[in-house]
Structures are given as structure tokens and as C-alpha cells.
Motif scaffolding. Structure first.
Motif, short mmCIF file in Angstrom:
data_model
loop_
_atom_site.label_atom_id
_atom_site.label_comp_id
_atom_site.label_asym_id
_atom_site.label_seq_id
_atom_site.Cartn_x
_atom_site.Cartn_y
_atom_site.Cartn_z
N ASN A 61 4.28 4.80 9.85
CA ASN A 61 3.82 4.58 8.75
C ASN A 61 3.85 3.19 7.27
N GLY A 62 3.22 3.07 6.71
CA GLY A 62 3.45 1.52 5.59
C GLY A 62 4.34 1.36 5.27
N ILE A 63 5.90 2.08 5.18
CA ILE A 63 7.04 1.75 4.36
C ILE A 63 7.93 1.18 5.45
N ALA A 64 7.13 1.79 6.94
CA ALA A 64 7.92 1.62 7.88
C ALA A 64 7.50 -0.10 8.38
N THR A 65 5.86 -0.13 8.22
CA THR A 65 5.35 -1.63 7.80
C THR A 65 6.32 -2.19 6.99
N LEU A 66 6.11 -2.20 6.10
CA LEU A 66 7.14 -2.72 4.81
C LEU A 66 8.37 -3.58 5.02
N GLU A 67 8.80 -2.93 6.13
CA GLU A 67 10.69 -3.07 6.29
C GLU A 67 10.16 -4.19 7.36
N LYS A 68 9.61 -3.57 8.17
CA LYS A 68 9.27 -5.01 9.33
C LYS A 68 8.65 -6.27 8.86
N ILE A 69 8.16 -6.19 7.71
CA ILE A 69 7.67 -7.34 7.63
C ILE A 69 8.60 -8.24 6.68
N ARG A 70 9.42 -7.22 5.92
CA ARG A 70 9.76 -7.91 5.14
C ARG A 70 11.34 -8.27 5.44
N GLN A 71 12.11 -7.87 6.94
CA GLN A 71 12.85 -7.94 7.89
C GLN A 71 12.32 -9.67 8.16
N HIS A 72 11.38 -9.96 8.87
CA HIS A 72 11.13 -11.35 9.50
C HIS A 72 10.60 -12.76 8.50
N LYS A 73 11.24 -13.45 8.78
CA LYS A 73 11.83 -14.59 7.93
C LYS A 73 9.68 -15.29 7.83
N GLU A 74 9.13 -15.06 8.33
CA GLU A 74 7.85 -15.89 8.53
C GLU A 74 6.95 -15.29 7.40
N TYR A 75 6.91 -14.25 7.39
CA TYR A 75 6.31 -13.23 6.51
C TYR A 75 6.97 -12.67 5.29
N SER A 76 8.12 -12.75 5.23
CA SER A 76 8.46 -12.17 4.24
C SER A 76 7.99 -11.46 2.25
N SER A 77 7.94 -13.22 2.28
CA SER A 77 7.67 -13.06 1.18
C SER A 77 5.65 -12.91 0.49
N ILE A 78 5.22 -12.40 1.53
CA ILE A 78 3.83 -11.92 1.64
C ILE A 78 4.35 -11.30 0.24
N PRO A 79 2.96 -11.18 -0.26
CA PRO A 79 2.56 -9.89 -1.47
C PRO A 79 2.11 -8.70 -0.58
N VAL A 80 3.01 -7.35 -0.74
CA VAL A 80 2.02 -6.08 -0.16
C VAL A 80 2.33 -5.31 -0.89
N MET A 81 0.86 -5.12 -1.44
CA MET A 81 0.79 -3.84 -2.35
C MET A 81 0.30 -2.56 -1.24
N PHE A 82 0.78 -1.08 -1.72
CA PHE A 82 0.46 -0.38 -1.64
C PHE A 82 -1.13 0.59 -1.94
N LEU A 83 -1.69 0.25 -1.56
CA LEU A 83 -3.32 1.62 -1.11
C LEU A 83 -3.36 2.74 -0.24
N THR A 84 -2.68 3.65 -1.32
CA THR A 84 -3.12 4.83 -1.36
C THR A 84 -2.48 5.93 -1.79
N ALA A 85 -3.07 7.17 -1.42
CA ALA A 85 -2.67 8.12 -1.94
C ALA A 85 -2.14 9.15 -1.77
N ASP A 86 -0.96 8.59 -1.55
CA ASP A 86 0.49 8.77 -1.82
C ASP A 86 1.18 8.45 -2.90
N ALA A 87 1.68 8.86 -3.66
CA ALA A 87 2.41 8.00 -4.81
C ALA A 87 3.49 9.15 -5.08
N THR A 88 4.57 9.79 -4.38
CA THR A 88 4.93 10.35 -4.43
C THR A 88 5.91 9.58 -4.97
N GLU A 89 7.34 10.33 -5.51
CA GLU A 89 8.35 10.17 -5.84
C GLU A 89 9.41 9.18 -5.57
#
Length: 119
Positions: free
Chosen positions: A59-87
Motif C-alpha cells: 500500500n501507499g504507506i508501506a511504499t512511502l516507508e521504502k522510499i524514505r529508507q532509500h538514500k537516493e530518493y528519500s528527499s523526493i516530495p510525496v503527496m498522498f492522492l487518496t480517498a483514505d484520510a482516516t486519522e
């Protein structure tokens, strides 16, 4: 021109985002899963990732976690585009350094303004 990666498992959502971004001539790359997103990042340099939360597999949360762990792309801005805005989702996204949310359904002008603010 800034290149944008749009990640969503729904073809119509991808087409809508591409249509809106094309109005400002942004080059767009699409991916239909978290796994495909990571594959694209290995071969393409992008300036922004628009990422759906609810996708099969990674899912998107797990994907963002992988992105942030990778030094080459950790600084790329990520915005969620989603209907899921639960707390819980908002908290998890914030903890991982998400750069914002665009809630579906969205108005094209609002979508572009949010993208341009992050870029």
C-alpha cells in the motif's frame, strides 16, 4: 520542467491525474502499484510522487516507508492522492514525512495548486 510520478491502481484515477497535469505540461510517469513505483524510481529521476494509499500488495504507506529508507530518493516530495484520510493514515503519513494530501474526489484547480505548492 518538473517530472511527476503518479501511483494508483485505478486506471481512471491515473487518467484523470494525467489529464489535469497535462494542462500545465508536466511530464508524467505512471505506476499501478507500490512495487512498480519503486521500479520506476530505480530508472527515472522524478521531482514529485503522487501516491495512492489503498493499493493491493504494497500500500501507499508501506511504499512511502521504502522510499524514505532509500538514500537516493528519500528527499523526493510525496503527496498522498487518496480517498483514505482516516486519522491513522494521516498520522502514519506524517510520521514518514509525507508532503501533503490531495483527497479524492478533487477539483482540478485545487489539485494543481497543491501540486504547484509542493514543487
Amino acid at each position: 520542467m518538473k517530472k511527476i510520478l503518479v501511483v494508483d491502481d485505478d486506471v481512471m484515477n491515473l487518467k484523470m491525474a494525467c489529464f489535469i497535469l497535462d494542462q500545465k505540461s508536466y511530464p508524467v510517469i505512471t505506476a499501478m502499484s507500490g512495487e512498480e513505483c519503486l521500479e520506476v524510481l530505480e530508472r527515472e529521476q522524478v521531482d514529485l510522487i503522487l501516491l495512492d494509499v489503498e493499493m493491493p500488495g504494497m500500500n501507499g504507506i508501506a511504499t512511502l516507508e521504502k522510499i524514505r529508507q532509500h538514500k537516493e530518493y528519500s528527499s523526493i516530495p510525496v503527496m498522498f492522492l487518496t480517498a483514505d484520510a482516516t486519522e491513522d493514515t494521516v498520522i502514519a503519513a506524517g510520521r514518514l514525512g509525507a508532503d501533503g494530501y490531495i483527497k479524492k474526489p478533487y477539483m482540478p484547480q485545487d489539485f494543481l495548486e497543491r501540486v504547484e505548492n509542493v514543487l
